[in-house]
Design an enzyme around this catalytic site. Structure first.
Site, PDB file in Angstrom:
ATOM      1  CB  THR A 120     -31.165  45.478  20.994  1.00  0.00           C
ATOM      2  OG1 THR A 120     -30.460  46.362  20.126  1.00  0.00           O
ATOM      3  CG2 THR A 120     -30.181  44.537  21.668  1.00  0.00           C
ATOM      4  CE  LYS A 207     -27.058  46.211  19.712  1.00  0.00           C
ATOM      5  NZ  LYS A 207     -26.694  47.509  19.154  1.00  0.00           N
ATOM      6  CB  CYS A 261     -27.474  50.381  24.177  1.00  0.00           C
ATOM      7  SG  CYS A 261     -28.036  51.582  22.982  1.00  0.00           S
ATOM      8  NE  ARG A 412     -18.525  59.394  32.795  1.00  0.00           N
ATOM      9  CZ  ARG A 412     -19.014  58.160  32.667  1.00  0.00           C
ATOM     10  NH1 ARG A 412     -18.215  57.166  32.381  1.00  0.00           N
ATOM     11  NH2 ARG A 412     -20.270  57.898  32.900  1.00  0.00           N
TER      12      ARG A 412
HETATM   13  N1  SAJ Z   1     -18.656  54.142  29.223  1.00  0.00           N
HETATM   14  C1  SAJ Z   1     -17.735  54.005  30.287  1.00  0.00           C
HETATM   15  N2  SAJ Z   1     -16.458  53.614  29.985  1.00  0.00           N
HETATM   16  C2  SAJ Z   1     -16.063  53.341  28.696  1.00  0.00           C
HETATM   17  C3  SAJ Z   1     -17.025  53.474  27.630  1.00  0.00           C
HETATM   18  C4  SAJ Z   1     -18.306  53.882  27.929  1.00  0.00           C
HETATM   19  O1  SAJ Z   1     -18.042  54.231  31.451  1.00  0.00           O
HETATM   20  O2  SAJ Z   1     -14.892  53.023  28.506  1.00  0.00           O
HETATM   21  C5  SAJ Z   1     -20.038  54.554  29.531  1.00  0.00           C
HETATM   22  C6  SAJ Z   1     -20.475  55.813  28.775  1.00  0.00           C
HETATM   23  O3  SAJ Z   1     -20.122  56.972  29.498  1.00  0.00           O
HETATM   24  C7  SAJ Z   1     -21.997  55.644  28.693  1.00  0.00           C
HETATM   25  C8  SAJ Z   1     -22.152  54.140  28.575  1.00  0.00           C
HETATM   26  O4  SAJ Z   1     -20.916  53.560  29.027  1.00  0.00           O
HETATM   27  O5  SAJ Z   1     -22.624  56.101  29.871  1.00  0.00           O
HETATM   28  C9  SAJ Z   1     -22.478  53.656  27.173  1.00  0.00           C
HETATM   29  O6  SAJ Z   1     -21.572  54.235  26.323  1.00  0.00           O
HETATM   30  P1  SAJ Z   1     -21.295  53.655  24.838  1.00  0.00           P
HETATM   31  O7  SAJ Z   1     -20.140  54.370  24.289  1.00  0.00           O
HETATM   32  O8  SAJ Z   1     -21.237  52.211  24.870  1.00  0.00           O
HETATM   33  O9  SAJ Z   1     -22.520  54.143  24.044  1.00  0.00           O
HETATM   34  P2  SAJ Z   1     -23.941  53.681  23.553  1.00  0.00           P
HETATM   35  O10 SAJ Z   1     -24.658  52.964  24.602  1.00  0.00           O
HETATM   36  O11 SAJ Z   1     -24.497  54.942  23.043  1.00  0.00           O
HETATM   37  O12 SAJ Z   1     -23.667  52.709  22.295  1.00  0.00           O
HETATM   38  C10 SAJ Z   1     -23.488  51.341  22.432  1.00  0.00           C
HETATM   39  C11 SAJ Z   1     -22.477  50.951  21.373  1.00  0.00           C
HETATM   40  N3  SAJ Z   1     -22.076  49.582  21.562  1.00  0.00           N
HETATM   41  C12 SAJ Z   1     -20.784  49.243  21.399  1.00  0.00           C
HETATM   42  O13 SAJ Z   1     -19.911  50.022  21.118  1.00  0.00           O
HETATM   43  C13 SAJ Z   1     -20.476  47.773  21.572  1.00  0.00           C
HETATM   44  C14 SAJ Z   1     -23.091  51.158  19.985  1.00  0.00           C
HETATM   45  O14 SAJ Z   1     -22.225  50.684  19.000  1.00  0.00           O
HETATM   46  C15 SAJ Z   1     -24.412  50.391  19.896  1.00  0.00           C
HETATM   47  O15 SAJ Z   1     -25.021  50.526  18.650  1.00  0.00           O
HETATM   48  C16 SAJ Z   1     -25.330  50.941  20.959  1.00  0.00           C
HETATM   49  O16 SAJ Z   1     -24.753  50.665  22.228  1.00  0.00           O
HETATM   50  C17 SAJ Z   1     -26.667  50.242  20.822  1.00  0.00           C
HETATM   51  O17 SAJ Z   1     -27.545  50.855  20.211  1.00  0.00           O
HETATM   52  O18 SAJ Z   1     -26.783  49.099  21.202  1.00  0.00           O
END
Ligand code: SAJ
Length: 446
Positions: A120, A207, A261, A412
């Protein structure tokens, strides 16, 4: 085919291409990773099915790992770059790993090769940094003598393989022909649809937009959560109810945003914006709001302890869940780290439990054997990451293990406040505030 970087994205990418019949050389600078892979082993125990695919293809001789760029690159028709792109302490994108890889690849690649960036990066970075690095080393011209494409990964850590086989891929490059070639490659090997977009910068913008959309919407829910606490409104009830409308995408407030990410991706877009004199303020504010959430959880913890007649200093506080999100064995930029560090500085005596990290040490603490062991005698239990194991956790047992009275800080919204108070806790949730003792009256039992 060569895959450069055998991390959480590179290893499954290499294994799936091999599984589709390609002969894949995996190049990684870490000799331990190379040794582990060639032994058919896989360190991502939290990625279902990955170990089997790696082992199967290593045994079949279709996947070989090496620390020699020459061995991996020379002769390869397709080269996939899967390197980490973190941000440094000043929140500046650090593309050094992907640039080093591009220099390595440029040195050994042959004419006609197609180089695909899955890492990315900011929109335009493939054209302005990766392409020139390849050209400088190879003496070849991008999109003339070799193909230069972007196909950013879109897989969720914790279900990477499943996502690689189902989530459509995005492909862009400097030529229609190259885009078509790369799109057909992913369609054939992964069995997913590949969406052709105008160019690499567009693919990278897609992305980043999907990740930043998530980060900014999480920030909105976090901002409302703090407001709703003051208005006596339950933020989770609001978001769950909003989600009954077809065009509402639910994002939930919490302890903050972690992982490799979202906390960094926004800064790639900001960096490209700054270059053209346009700062995406909403993106930046979103980051600032999410980065403040760990402090808010610490404030709620102090409030909840006060409610049970305690101060943070000298109190035993148990933290349940420290990985950056549920179900992964990854603490990269986990917001729970700063919660633990701040409480420790404030004089709390901390215990930590995380089902993904049993028997390990994390953030300087030995992980307890169970949630109940960690909560033993604690005046406050803080839920940092809502692992599925905690859904079946008996609040009565947890309350019995904890001190009397004790507080439960739910960062959470994983627990039912009514059940928590009935179990004897003072409950305090992000977006819900304090419940029990002097909190709002509980609704009458049905
Ligand atoms: N989080 C919240 N509230 C929410 C959703 C998530 O506070 O409603 C927090 C989570 O606890 C975590 C963070 O955000 O700390 C990131 O969580 P995430 O579910 O977005 O997970 P990642 O970072 O593992 O994955 C994201 C995903 N992006 C999207 O869904 C748009 C994944 O599809 C990507 O491939 C990944 O980033 C990446 O590699 O870029």
């Amino acid at each position: 085919m060569a895959v450069v970087g055998l991390g959480r994205i590179g290893l499954p990418t290499a294994a799936l291409f091999a599984d589709a019949g390609a002969h894949v050389k995996g190049y990684d600078v870490d000799s331990a990773v190379v040794k582990e892979t060639n032994a058919g082993e896989c360190r991502f125990t939290d990625e279902p099915g990955l170990h089997e695919v790696v082992r199967r293809n290593v045994r079949a001789g279709r996947l070989v790992a090496t620390i020699s760029p020459r061995d991996a690159i020379s002769g390869a028709d397709f080269i996939v770059l899967c390197l980490p792109t973190p941000v440094d302490l000043t929140r500046t994108p650090d593309y050094s790993a992907v640039r080093r890889a591009a220099l390595d690849v440029g040195k050994w690649m042959k004419k006609g090769t197609v180089v695909i960036t899955e890492s990315t990066v900011g929109p335009g970075v493939v054209e302005s940094m990766i392409g020139p690095a390849l050209e400088d080393q190879s003496g070849l011209k991008a999109n003339v003598d070799f193909g230069l494409a972007s196909c950013p990964e879109r897989s969720d850590p914790g279900k990477i393989l499943a996502d690689m086989k189902t989530v459509p891929r995005i492909v862009g490059s400097g030529s229609v022909g190259c885009t078509e070639t790369v799109a057909s490659l992913y369609e054939a090997a992964f069995g997913v649809r590949a969406i052709r977009v105008s160019n690499s910068r567009t693919a990278n913008a897609v992305k980043l937009t999907e990740n930043i959309f998530r980060d900014v919407n999480i920030a909105l829910s976090n901002e409302f959560a703090i407001l709703f606490e003051k208005l006596g409104i339950d933020a989770k009830e609001v978001i769950d109810t909003c989600a009954t409308k077809y065009n509402f995408v639910a994002h939930y407030p919490g302890a903050g945003v972690g992982g490799p990410c979202l906390p960094s991706n926004s800064y790639y877009m900001i960096a490209e914006g700054v270059k053209v004199g346009n700062i995406p303020y909403l993106v930046r504010f979103g980051r600032e709001i999410n980065d403040r959430m760990p402090d808010h959880v610490v404030e709620l913890t102090a409030e909840a302890l006060n409610e049970v007649g305690k101060t943070v200093r000298g109190s035993k506080v148990a933290v349940l869940g420290v990985t950056y999100k549920p179900g992964v064995k990854d603490v990269q930029l986990s917001p729970v780290k700063s919660i633990i560090q701040r409480l420790s500085v404030m004089g709390a005596e901390l215990t930590v439990y995380d089902p993904m990290l049993e028997g390990e040490r994390v953030f300087g603490y030995k992980v307890s054997k169970s949630a109940l062991e960690a909560a033993g005698g604690a005046s406050c239990v803080v839920l940092g990451t809502a692992h599925s194991e905690f859904k079946n956790l008996s609040l009565d047992d947890l309350s019995k293990a904890a001190a009397k009275p004790a507080a439960l800080v739910d960062a959470r919204n994983a627990f039912d406040p009514v059940k928590a108070v009935r179990a004897g806790f003072v409950y305090c949730g992000v977006g819900r505030g304090l419940r029990g003792l002097s909190g709002p009256a509980l609704p009458k039992a049905p």
